[in-house]
Design an enzyme around this catalytic site. Structure first.
Site, PDB file in Angstrom:
ATOM      1  CE  LYS A  10       4.379  51.533  36.294  1.00  0.00           C
ATOM      2  NZ  LYS A  10       4.485  52.546  35.128  1.00  0.00           N
ATOM      3  CE1 TYR A 455       6.357  47.463  32.746  1.00  0.00           C
ATOM      4  CE2 TYR A 455       4.872  48.823  31.317  1.00  0.00           C
ATOM      5  CZ  TYR A 455       5.931  48.421  31.915  1.00  0.00           C
ATOM      6  OH  TYR A 455       7.188  48.839  31.128  1.00  0.00           O
ATOM      7  CB  CYS A 456       4.835  47.877  39.010  1.00  0.00           C
ATOM      8  SG  CYS A 456       4.268  46.250  39.899  1.00  0.00           S
ATOM      9  CB  ALA A 457       9.023  45.148  39.369  1.00  0.00           C
ATOM     10  NE  ARG A 459       2.835  44.138  42.289  1.00  0.00           N
ATOM     11  CZ  ARG A 459       2.935  45.102  43.187  1.00  0.00           C
ATOM     12  NH1 ARG A 459       1.976  45.128  43.811  1.00  0.00           N
ATOM     13  NH2 ARG A 459       3.935  45.856  43.454  1.00  0.00           N
TER      14      ARG A 459
END
Length: 510
Positions: A10, A455-457, A459
């Protein structure tokens, strides 16, 4: 361990996210001023503007190692404070300046001359031509990631440090950079002996795969997709796309070169620029929409609209900009054998693109945007072939996914045994992020079950007290594409490209 790897994956997305602007600037620039890479004179207003844009894009893509050091540090920091990015930069500068060497040639004898701190301290070890070459490549993305991790760890551990009154000025966050510098010195001392061995192993891996030609490119593409769930694909990408071992398919492609070669560790191996990127274009632009169509067709009749909402939008995202996570995470844990087949299809089409001579490159990912801006580069070849290759990919992906889903009764989106409410999916499309966030929070057990969220890109990443309290059906009813439970205290909710806005609302609620 898996949780930490996922966090690293992430964090890496933060610096990687700046690559699209590099591609746009350099793509327009090369179109206006081909003299930039051909060595000709820059004449006229258009070429001057083009030259300026190329150099602007290169300012970022040529310094990805620095962006990794800063981006990873702030991405892994508990509260994403800017102090962590400073620590990452401190670590990077400390390590690279202590270990970098330059390799030249004695004009009289023709022998290699190695200069730098390592060669001065250990001339018998670092002063050799082979190890000196390794240290000359110390400014790379891999070291940038290490520096970022060091900066983040030091920040998380020492940001609240309280010192005696006499040293009170250096308490708290001011202490972080100092501790980071000390840790980085120790790390540099270890890398003084370890880095040449690591570098040699990476070169051996690169040489082994490069020497296999198109088959090697296919192996790389397969491993790239297969490692997506773990985040380890980033490590592999650093070998082939960036300049860790001198290969740098992505970097050299956008630098305007027409051929590549590895001139390290006593070997010189040529490769076709773009061969480690080209195969991704037909798969991401056309293959994923074909696979998505198969999922929609095989979905239960009453769930086809839901399936279309989930995988249809993900397919469009993959086609336009090459972001594939919303699609991949929508089925990889529901039907992992199918995901392995999906990775194999990437390998097959990468091999095909190699032998038919299609060459294209990307700065972010293999979508339409990067294809448009890269086709003017000198290493690009036969870009028109994206049409027949794309049609073939769409058909093959559709047929393979359709029969695999039918024959093995795979639970892809729209084929789950439980019912999924479509209300929140529509809300997500209408940007009602507050409602989505509230529904997701309730579905994972409420505030009392949440100990942290990130959060990531694509999720949301929750730290929870008990993942058993998560209602998977309710999470999907909230508009999520899927739910992942890496451990008893970790839950990931796949939202899609709009995840940041849902996260912002969640932070307010928490």
């Amino acid at each position: 361990m898996m949780k930490q790897l996922q966090k690293l994956g992430k964090a890496l997305m933060l610096p990687v996210a700046v690559l699209p602007i590099c591609g746009i600037l350099m793509g327009i620039g090369y179109a206006l001023c081909p003299s930039t890479m051909q060595g000709g004179e820059v004449v006229g207003v258009a070429q001057t503007i083009g030259f300026f844009l190329v150099k602007a894009g290169g300012a970022l893509i040529d310094n990805m190692h620095i962006l990794f050091a800063v981006g990873v540090a702030v991405g892994l920091a508990d509260d994403h404070d800017g102090t962590a990015s400073l620590a990452g930069m401190v670590s990077y500068l400390m390590i690279t300046k202590l270990l970098i060497c330059t390799v030249g040639t004695d004009p009289e004898t023709g022998e290699a001359l190695v200069s730098g701190v390592p060669a001065t301290l250990l001339p018998g070890w670092a002063g050799t031509e082979v190890n000196g070459m390794a240290f000359s490549k110390i400014e790379n993305a891999f070291i940038g990631i290490i520096a970022g991790v060091i900066g983040a760890i030091c920040y998380n551990k020492f940001k609240n440090t309280k010192l005696p009154d006499a040293l009170a000025f250096f308490s708290g966050k001011r202490c972080v950079a100092i501790v980071t510098a000390v840790v980085s010195i120790i790390t540099a001392a270890i890398l003084l002996f370890l880095w040449p061995l690591i570098f040699g192993a990476l070169v051996a891996l690169g040489n082994a795969i490069v020497s296999l030609g198109g088959i090697g490119a296919g192996i790389y593409a397969f491993l790239n997709r297969l490692l997506i769930p773990t985040g380890l694909h980033h490590a592999l990408n650093n070998v082939f796309w960036f300049d860790t071992i001198g290969l740098g398919d992505l970097k050299n492609f956008w630098a305007g070169k027409v051929t590549g070669d590895i001139g390290t560790m006593g070997t010189v191996i040529n490769w076709d620029l773009g061969m480690y990127m080209s195969g991704f274009f037909p798969c991401m632009m056309f293959g994923i929409p074909g696979a998505a169509a198969a999922m929609i067709v095989t979905a239960k009749p009453e769930k086809r609209k839901v399936a279309f909402g989930l995988v249809g939008s993900a397919a469009l995202c993959a086609f336009v900009c090459g972001v594939t996570e919303p699609f991949e995470f929508g089925f990889m844990f529901l039907a992992f054998p199918l995901y392995v087949v999906y990775a194999l299809l990437y390998a097959i089409f990468t091999i095909i693109t190699y032998y038919v001579g299609f060459r294209a490159g990307f700065s972010f990912s293999a979508g339409l945007t990067d294809l448009v801006f890269s086709y003017t580069l000198p290493a690009a070849r036969n870009t028109w072939m994206i049409i027949p290759l794309g049609i073939a990919a769409a058909v093959v992906f559709f047929v393979v996914f359709y029969f695999a889903i039918k024959i093995f009764d795979l639970k892809t989106p729209g084929r789950e045994d439980d019912e999924v409410d479509t209300t929140a999916t529509a809300q997500l499309a209408n940007n009602e992020f507050t409602s989505i966030a509230a529904n997701v929070l309730a579905a994972i057990g409420g505030k009392d079950n949440v100990t942290g969220v990130d959060y990531c890109a694509t999720r949301l990443r929750f730290d929870v007290k008990d993942s058993g309290q998560v209602d998977d059906k309710a999470v999907k009813s909230a508009g999520a594409a899927g739910v992942i439970k890496p451990g008893k205290t970790a839950v990931q909710v796949v939202i899609g490209p709009k995840v940041q806005f849902v996260y912002d609302e969640l932070k307010k609620m928490l």
